[in-house]
Every structure is written in structure tokens, then in C-alpha cells.
Design a protein around this motif. Structure first.
Motif, PDB file in Angstrom:
ATOM      1  N   SER A 440      18.239   0.028  -8.811  1.00 49.13           N
ATOM      2  CA  SER A 440      17.686   1.269  -8.297  1.00 49.13           C
ATOM      3  C   SER A 440      17.966   2.194  -8.421  1.00 49.13           C
ATOM      4  N   SER A 441      18.012   3.678  -8.637  1.00 50.30           N
ATOM      5  CA  SER A 441      18.468   4.790  -8.136  1.00 50.30           C
ATOM      6  C   SER A 441      17.747   6.272  -7.450  1.00 50.30           C
ATOM      7  N   ALA A 442      18.971   6.351  -6.838  1.00 53.76           N
ATOM      8  CA  ALA A 442      18.366   7.972  -5.578  1.00 53.76           C
ATOM      9  C   ALA A 442      19.174   8.363  -5.898  1.00 53.76           C
ATOM     10  N   ALA A 443      19.147  10.428  -5.110  1.00 51.97           N
ATOM     11  CA  ALA A 443      20.090  11.058  -5.022  1.00 51.97           C
ATOM     12  C   ALA A 443      21.066  10.424  -3.993  1.00 51.97           C
ATOM     13  N   THR A 444      20.054  10.189  -2.804  1.00 54.07           N
ATOM     14  CA  THR A 444      20.970   9.105  -1.754  1.00 54.07           C
ATOM     15  C   THR A 444      20.183   8.412  -1.191  1.00 54.07           C
ATOM     16  N   LEU A 445      20.874   6.878  -0.682  1.00 56.96           N
ATOM     17  CA  LEU A 445      20.987   5.800  -0.631  1.00 56.96           C
ATOM     18  C   LEU A 445      21.838   5.660   0.968  1.00 56.96           C
ATOM     19  N   VAL A 446      20.912   4.996   1.668  1.00 57.31           N
ATOM     20  CA  VAL A 446      20.647   4.985   3.000  1.00 57.31           C
ATOM     21  C   VAL A 446      20.466   2.927   3.247  1.00 57.31           C
ATOM     22  N   ILE A 447      21.025   2.497   2.842  1.00 56.89           N
ATOM     23  CA  ILE A 447      20.659   0.717   2.972  1.00 56.89           C
ATOM     24  C   ILE A 447      21.533   0.396   4.463  1.00 56.89           C
ATOM     25  N   GLN A 448      20.603   0.139   5.564  1.00 53.74           N
ATOM     26  CA  GLN A 448      22.031   0.096   6.802  1.00 53.74           C
ATOM     27  C   GLN A 448      21.848  -2.183   7.190  1.00 53.74           C
TER      28      GLN A 448
END
Length: 519
Positions: A440-448
Motif C-alpha cells: 500500500s502507500s500513504a503520505a504517512t504511516l504509523v505502524i506500532q
């Protein structure tokens, strides 16, 4: 965290960088790969947890084409309020006997503009509301309301005594559980598996110290329950129809372990649909906490669908709500021309049930949560082949959902977040465990990385950000260090298989099942 032990165990052939796993994958994903025989091979954690088989999401458990239900009533627009006439037709079809195929019939709205000043309700199995495609517009008038409600009245009754899972640890992705006494359970039974919230688990998750405005905030509540059917039984071992999307660690449960009880489920409706319709609401810049125009709500429903909708300017979108199972939402597009004025934001797609598949969705607009999950929401759920344009987010919303796949989803101006929302809302805390963002793609990713669980970002492009737990209130309050990132593999470089869901579906049901995903 166990990151160092996972690497040392040889389960991850990679380097440890900034608290995340960066695998040296060229084309194949490290965590799910195709072996020499073309079969999916899963890499597991030392505890046995692995990426879930998400292919069970969707109408009738995935791989089944949506039906075309015969028309039983046809309506034309009157030029005035059509709500009563449409409801009368829905009620008449609801009173018809169920056919052998499980359907009563469809109410077809002909071309033109229909006006509706109140919700249109389907409360029986086998009923479909269908427009004539883009040529049919349902305009919402009068006080704010939901356009279409598909709702049953489910009741769950426990049968027999409660027993318990005997294993010390059941991993996420498992389909087998061993009970301390399975004598009262047989293949075909429905069981409820309950995780009791203990102080030990709250402390592990860091959710025992949230406060807001000087008051303690509660996280998940006293328990989290999920339903499964028993596919097979051998001795005390049950094989479940659908994999579990959470782990069950006895160290953080009551001494007797997770509770299992046979249940009788009644009152849910099934085989209902909403399709081929343009829904339009007045464009309003409004407070999210006020009365809202909403596209659709599904609740207490099994094996239902929403497809081929265009929706303009509803504040809330499609809520696939409590006690829904095996739902497909496909080819639905939202357009927003007015923004919400409050800090709390609406959602176009709210996934609060299980085995939900959202396919080829889109939204255009700012200040949106494009896709959320609900509290205590157990998957597997899937969002795939979708694009959202604006500064909004795909973001599990609150209180420990598990088992979400975000695949081939693009948010060029916003974010995809599997994160700890901390004190946001009324104590949303950890929102997602055992979630996967794939190609996938996004301007920002927060994967915790939640304690005792995992999230993955695989083959995904975007600014991978570290953030602390979200805290509200005193300006300048110490937010603490960034939380550990999840497993970040092949950033900026897509992996094979290009579609994890399709690969899992084809392996489980055969390549012919992929036809169900075609437009």
C-alpha cells in the motif's frame, strides 16, 4: 519487547534498525512467501503467532460471487417524498415467503430522483433494495437520518456449562483450541470464546494508567468475546471454521484460562443487500456530535452486501455494525464538499463486525476517517484495492480490534495508522493488533508494536513515523518516548504475492474463487 530474541532465534533474517525489522526481501515477503511448490509459507514468531489467513472475509466467507436477486417490486419517483412508498414496497417483499435460494426479492427503484425524509428499513432476510445505477438518486430530505438500515435483532443465549481453553498459549492465526472439557460441544455448534480483562493484561498493554481531566479512563471493558463455529472435533481439540485473530496467553487471563461456551444465536437476518444507487445528502459543515445524515447501517446481519453506490455529502458513511458477519462492501465511492467542524471526525467505512471485505472503495474529502474499526472488533477483516484522496486516515479507532488487512490501499495525502491512540476520545488506547498493511502507500504511516502482539507494514511506501502514545490535556505534558514500531519489511518496494488476500483465497478454495472479486 522480544525483537532481539526473535532475531537471535533465526526466525527473521534481517537487521534490527531503530526498533523495527527491515528484511532483505527482493520480491518475496519474508513473513508470507511462495515456496518452491507455489504454496504460501508463513514465518511464525516463537510463540507460534503468524499473519492470519484473511481469505475468510467477505460474503459467505469469501470466494462466493454476490447474487443477483429477482425483482419483486418496481417503483418510479413521485416528485415528492417517496419514503413511505419505498418502505411499503420493502415491507411487502419482506412478507413474501423465502425462496429455495434464500431470497424473497428485490425492490427496484427506477431511473430518476427519489426523495426520502426518513430511514428506509430492511428487517427480514432475503430482501434487496436496488437502484438503476447512477440514473437513480435517493435524495435525503428533512431532519438528518440514515438513508438505509438493514438490521436484525440478534440474541445470544449460552447453552450448558462454561469450559476453558487448556493451552498455556493459543497463537493468533490458530484454528485449533484444546478445551479442558469438550464433552458438551459437537461439530456444527457455535461457541463464544471470551477473554476476561485482567489487571495483569491491562498493565502489560500500558492501559492501566490513562487519565483525562483528572479522571481515570477505561480501555476495553470487562471482556472481549468472539464467536466461532466448530468445524471438527477430535477428543478435547476443536477445529474452528475461521482462524482466531488474537492470541490467548494464560499469564494474562484468569487462572482457569479463556472461557468457552456453546451458544444459540437467534434473531439475525441474512442474505440482504443494498446496491446500484446514488445517495445524496445536503452539504453541511456540521459538528460530528450533532444529528447526521448517514448512508447505511448494517447490524445483526449475516451474509449481506453493499455494492455499486455513489454517496455525496453524508457526514457518516456505511457502518457495518455490531454482530455482523461475512459482509462484502464493494465499488462504493464517497464525495465530500463540506468538512466537519468538530475535532472528532466521521468515518466513511466503519468495520465493527467480523469477516468484512471492503473492495474497490474510494473517498474524496478532508477531515475524514476514511476507514475505522470499532471497539473489541475481531476479524479477519479486509480493506483492499481502494484509494482515498484528502488529508484523512485509514485508522483503526479504538479499544483493541484484531486481524485487519489493508492491501493495495492508497492515501496519497493522508495516513494509514495501526497505533495506540492513548487518551484520545474516551481512552481509545491500543487500537489494533495482528494487523497487516500490504503493498500500500500513504503520505504517512504509523505502524506500532503492541505489547504481546504484532503489526506489520510490508511492501508499503510512505513516511514511516514513530510516535508516542497519544495524550490529551496539559500543554507541555511529557509524552514519553516513541512507541516501538511494528515489523517494517521492504519499505517502498512492493512484494510478492502482489495480493495476499487473493493468494490466500486461491490456496484455500481454488483459483476459481477469485472470480468473485471481479467487478
Amino acid at each position: 519487547m522480544r525483537l532481539r530474541s526473535w532475531v537471535a532465534s533465526g526466525l527473521v533474517a534481517s537487521a534490527l534498525v531503530g526498533g523495527a525489522i527491515w528484511a532483505n526481501a527482493k520480491d518475496q515477503a519474508a513473513w508470507v512467501a511462495l515456496d518452491a511448490n507455489g504454496k504460501l509459507a508463513y514465518r511464525a514468531l516463537p510463540t507460534g503467532d503468524r499473519i492470519v489467513d484473511f481469505s475468510y472475509a467477505g460474503y459467505r466467507g469469501g470466494g462466493v460471487p454476490l447474487p443477483k436477486v429477482a425483482v419483486a417490486r418496481t417503483l418510479s419517483p413521485s416528485g415528492a417524498d417517496d419514503a413511505a412508498a419505498i418502505q411499503k414496497a420493502l415491507d411487502e417483499v419482506s412478507a413474501l415467503p423465502l425462496g429455495k435460494d434464500g431470497f424473497r426479492g428485490a425492490v427496484l427503484l427506477g431511473p430518476g430522483t427519489f426523495q426520502a425524509s426518513q430511514p428506509l428499513k430492511i428487517a427480514s432476510s432475503g430482501v434487496v433494495l436496488r437502484g438503476s445505477g447512477p440514473a437513480t438518486t435517493l435524495t435525503l430530505t428533512g431532519d438528518p437520518h440514515i438513508a438505509v438500515q438493514i438490521t436484525g435483532s440478534e440474541k445470544i443465549q449460552a447453552l450448558g456449562k462454561a469450559v476453558h481453553i487448556a493451552e498455556a498459549y493459543v497463537p493468533s492465526g490458530a484454528r485449533e483450541i484444546t478445551l479442558d472439557d469438550a464433552s458438551g460441544i459437537a461439530p456444527g455448534d457455535t461457541i463464544r470464546i471470551t477473554r476476561t480483562t485482567t489487571p495483569e493484561w491491562l498493565h502489560l498493554m500500558g492501559m492501566d494508567r490513562m487519565t483525562r481531566d483528572g479522571k481515570d479512563e477505561a480501555w476495553v471493558g470487562p471482556r472481549i468475546a468472539t464467536l466461532r463455529s466448530v468445524a471438527a472435533k477430535q477428543g478435547q481439540v476443536l477445529t474452528l471454521d475461521v482462524p482466531l485473530t488474537d492470541s490467548y496467553d494464560r499469564r494474562y487471563l484468569p487462572p482457569e484460562g479463556a472461557e468457552v461456551v456453546k451458544v444459540d444465536v437467534t434473531g439475525a437476518i441474512e442474505q440482504d443487500g443494498l446496491e446500484s444507487l446514488h445517495i445524496a445528502a445536503p452539504a453541511r459543515a456540521t459538528d460530528f456530535h450533532g444529528e447526521l445524515y448517514q448512508a447505511a447501517e448494517l447490524k445483526d446481519v449475516r451474509d449481506a452486501w453493499v455494492r455499486n453506490l455513489t454517496v455525496d455529502d453524508t457526514t457518516e458513511g456505511i457502518d457495518v455494525g455490531d454482530n455482523t458477519l461475512r459482509i462484502t462492501v464493494e465499488d462504493v465511492a464517497f464525495h465530500h464538499t463540506a468538512t466537519v467542524t468538530s475535532a472528532a471526525k466521521p468515518a466513511d467505512f466503519a468495520l465493527r463486525g467480523g469477516q468484512i471485505l471492503v473492495l474497490r472503495a474510494s473517498s474524496e474529502g478532508n477531515d475524514e476517517m476514511y476507514v475505522i474499526t470499532g471497539a473489541r472488533n475481531q476479524g479477519p477483516n479486509v480493506l483492499m484495492d481502494s484509494t482515498f484522496r484528502g488529508d484523512g486516515h485509514v485508522q483503526p479507532h479504538q479499544r483493541w480490534s484484531t486481524g485487519l488487512l489493508v492491501e493495495n490501499v492508497h492515501v496519497p495525502g493522508g495516513g494509514i495508522d495501526l497505533m495506540n491512540r492513548g487518551e484520545m476520545g474516551t481512552g481509545h488506547g491500543w487500537t489494533m493488533g495482528w494487523g497487516v498493511v500490504w503493498n500500500s502507500s500513504a503520505a504517512t504511516l504509523v505502524i506500532q508494536m503492541p505489547p504481546g502482539a504484532a503489526n506489520w507494514s510490508i511492501g508499503t511506501s510512505g513516511d514511516e513515523r514513530g510516535l508516542p502514545m497519544k495524550l490529551i490535556g496539559i500543554r507541555g505534558r511529557d509524552l514519553g518516548p516513541n512507541l516501538p514500531q511494528g515489523f517494517i519489511e521492504s519499505p517502498g518496494h512492493a512484494v510478492q504475492p502482489a495480493s495476499l488476500y487473493r493468494a490466500q483465497l486461491a490456496e484455500r478454495l481454488g483459483p476459481a474463487a477469485l472470480k468473485a472479486l471481479e467487478p
